[in-house]
Scaffold this motif. Sequence first.
Motif, PDB file in Angstrom:
ATOM      1  N   ASN A 103      -2.241  10.693  49.308  1.00 43.59           N
ATOM      2  CA  ASN A 103      -2.047  11.251  47.983  1.00 43.59           C
ATOM      3  C   ASN A 103      -3.585  11.876  47.486  1.00 43.59           C
ATOM      4  O   ASN A 103      -3.480  12.684  46.461  1.00 43.59           O
ATOM      5  N   PHE A 104      -4.677  11.227  47.946  1.00 44.62           N
ATOM      6  CA  PHE A 104      -5.876  11.469  47.323  1.00 44.62           C
ATOM      7  C   PHE A 104      -6.984  12.126  48.404  1.00 44.62           C
ATOM      8  O   PHE A 104      -7.875  11.268  48.628  1.00 44.62           O
ATOM      9  N   PRO A 105      -6.714  12.934  49.315  1.00 37.88           N
ATOM     10  CA  PRO A 105      -7.280  13.328  50.479  1.00 37.88           C
ATOM     11  C   PRO A 105      -8.614  13.852  50.307  1.00 37.88           C
ATOM     12  O   PRO A 105      -8.968  14.420  49.238  1.00 37.88           O
ATOM     13  N   ALA A 106      -9.642  13.322  50.997  1.00 41.43           N
ATOM     14  CA  ALA A 106     -11.102  13.893  51.054  1.00 41.43           C
ATOM     15  C   ALA A 106     -11.252  14.553  52.065  1.00 41.43           C
ATOM     16  O   ALA A 106     -10.208  14.799  53.035  1.00 41.43           O
ATOM     17  N   SER A 107     -12.305  15.441  52.143  1.00 39.38           N
ATOM     18  CA  SER A 107     -12.742  16.358  53.237  1.00 39.38           C
ATOM     19  C   SER A 107     -14.164  16.193  53.557  1.00 39.38           C
ATOM     20  O   SER A 107     -15.016  15.325  52.987  1.00 39.38           O
ATOM     21  N   VAL A 108     -14.434  16.321  54.732  1.00 40.77           N
ATOM     22  CA  VAL A 108     -15.757  16.379  55.532  1.00 40.77           C
ATOM     23  C   VAL A 108     -16.966  16.978  54.722  1.00 40.77           C
ATOM     24  O   VAL A 108     -17.888  16.347  54.160  1.00 40.77           O
ATOM     25  N   GLU A 109     -16.542  18.148  54.034  1.00 39.98           N
ATOM     26  CA  GLU A 109     -17.572  18.960  53.236  1.00 39.98           C
ATOM     27  C   GLU A 109     -17.846  18.344  51.921  1.00 39.98           C
ATOM     28  O   GLU A 109     -18.998  18.110  51.661  1.00 39.98           O
ATOM     29  N   GLU A 110     -16.796  17.751  51.294  1.00 37.56           N
ATOM     30  CA  GLU A 110     -17.116  17.014  49.848  1.00 37.56           C
ATOM     31  C   GLU A 110     -17.862  15.795  50.547  1.00 37.56           C
ATOM     32  O   GLU A 110     -18.866  15.317  49.450  1.00 37.56           O
ATOM     33  N   ASP A 132     -21.608  14.435  62.386  1.00 39.48           N
ATOM     34  CA  ASP A 132     -20.421  14.848  62.014  1.00 39.48           C
ATOM     35  C   ASP A 132     -19.295  14.063  62.496  1.00 39.48           C
ATOM     36  O   ASP A 132     -18.244  13.997  61.724  1.00 39.48           O
ATOM     37  N   ALA A 133     -19.381  13.291  63.591  1.00 37.82           N
ATOM     38  CA  ALA A 133     -18.405  12.484  64.141  1.00 37.82           C
ATOM     39  C   ALA A 133     -18.170  11.218  63.059  1.00 37.82           C
ATOM     40  O   ALA A 133     -17.133  10.951  62.817  1.00 37.82           O
ATOM     41  N   ASP A 134     -19.374  10.741  62.586  1.00 36.90           N
ATOM     42  CA  ASP A 134     -19.312   9.697  61.649  1.00 36.90           C
ATOM     43  C   ASP A 134     -18.417  10.096  60.349  1.00 36.90           C
ATOM     44  O   ASP A 134     -17.665   9.261  59.526  1.00 36.90           O
ATOM     45  N   PHE A 135     -18.784  11.209  59.706  1.00 37.07           N
ATOM     46  CA  PHE A 135     -18.258  11.814  58.631  1.00 37.07           C
ATOM     47  C   PHE A 135     -16.705  12.102  58.680  1.00 37.07           C
ATOM     48  O   PHE A 135     -15.914  11.674  57.962  1.00 37.07           O
ATOM     49  N   GLY A 192     -15.171   0.378  71.576  1.00 30.89           N
ATOM     50  CA  GLY A 192     -15.491   1.760  71.435  1.00 30.89           C
ATOM     51  C   GLY A 192     -15.073   2.677  70.626  1.00 30.89           C
ATOM     52  O   GLY A 192     -15.430   3.736  70.285  1.00 30.89           O
ATOM     53  N   GLU A 193     -14.085   2.076  69.708  1.00 32.73           N
ATOM     54  CA  GLU A 193     -13.527   2.845  68.895  1.00 32.73           C
ATOM     55  C   GLU A 193     -13.828   2.227  67.382  1.00 32.73           C
ATOM     56  O   GLU A 193     -13.990   0.975  67.216  1.00 32.73           O
ATOM     57  N   THR A 201     -14.933  10.469  60.818  1.00 36.02           N
ATOM     58  CA  THR A 201     -14.273   9.120  60.800  1.00 36.02           C
ATOM     59  C   THR A 201     -13.955   8.308  59.638  1.00 36.02           C
ATOM     60  O   THR A 201     -12.784   7.939  59.213  1.00 36.02           O
ATOM     61  N   ILE A 202     -14.822   8.571  58.650  1.00 34.03           N
ATOM     62  CA  ILE A 202     -14.838   7.993  57.167  1.00 34.03           C
ATOM     63  C   ILE A 202     -13.873   8.483  56.522  1.00 34.03           C
ATOM     64  O   ILE A 202     -12.784   8.163  55.783  1.00 34.03           O
ATOM     65  N   VAL A 203     -13.662  10.051  56.666  1.00 34.20           N
ATOM     66  CA  VAL A 203     -12.804  10.726  56.016  1.00 34.20           C
ATOM     67  C   VAL A 203     -11.496  10.367  56.453  1.00 34.20           C
ATOM     68  O   VAL A 203     -10.361  10.517  55.796  1.00 34.20           O
ATOM     69  N   ALA A 204     -11.334  10.254  57.908  1.00 36.07           N
ATOM     70  CA  ALA A 204      -9.933   9.934  58.323  1.00 36.07           C
ATOM     71  C   ALA A 204      -9.560   8.486  58.165  1.00 36.07           C
ATOM     72  O   ALA A 204      -8.337   8.201  57.597  1.00 36.07           O
TER      73      ALA A 204
END
Length: 321
Positions: A27-34, A11-14, A57-58, A16-19
């Motif tokens: 303007n083209f936001p993604a979501s963790v679920e998608e 979940d943490a990696d998902f 560590g970041e 992070t990549i969404v962020a």
Amino acid sequence: MLTFRPFDHSDADFETIVALWNAHFPNFPASVEEMKYRESVREPDQFWGRVMVEEDGETIAMAFYGDPFEVDSPGEYIIHVQVHPDHERRGVGTAVYDHVVGTLAERDPAMLMSFACEEEPKHLRFLTSRGYESVMRQQDSRLVVADFDESSFADTVTRVDEAGVEITTARELDASRPGWRRELWELDWVLAQDEPHTAPPRKLTFEVYSRHHFDGPGYLPDALFVAIHEDRVVGRSALWRRLGSPDKLDTGMTGSARSHRRRGIATALKIRGIGFAAANGYTLIETSNEENNPMYTLNVSLGFRPIPAWLWLRKECRARS
């Protein structure tokens, strides 16, 4: 010092990549679920990887790479690098790119493919400075639902109706027409062959097609519209929920069978979709077309207005055998 590690599907990696994606493309936001869904439906034999890049560590960057989806292009691999805006202009992007290219070297790629949004010219410069050349411009456009004037298209809708074309929905077809999904799969393959691509399209198996079109979190069975004429599936248009932007809908493929083009069917399908958006409280509809695709002209006639486009770019690594 930069540390590279594989994406671990946590979940943490998902998150992070969404962020990272949303920091670059608000303007083209993604979501963790998608994002989780897209990872879950990849074909088992599809080569695909992600790398996470950490410093002290970041996680400050990531990249994905692998086989392109839905096109038949042996020896070609897609690659995309993202560095958090707070860590740009420090050579991080170059280090990540070189790492991924080194990973792909064992596959002896003939071509590398990437993409950039026109609202991020620095990313475009990053690619062109490494030998990438634009091969396709994908023009996005947006409709403000409240501004749409359906009365301007009343004659077209009437003509389609009087020709005996029925426009129905996926939900209705699931209840009344066994096998319609396979009919749509076959129609979509025809449409895909007529649509501009960076390489020849690849026909998905029905099982893979179904996972991508009917199982996703954005699927709306009341917003997948299908045109039926003389008991044939002859047209389709779909709207998808965008979980990262709950007020917006995305448009999937719209088109009609070759035997039924220039009859107003695509326009009538689009209008049904706009009506669905208005009735269900959505304020915006967005879509994307290759800039010379006639469907873009249709969208403009409906009131869609251009927003930043996406460029697909390719770099030749060796001559293809």
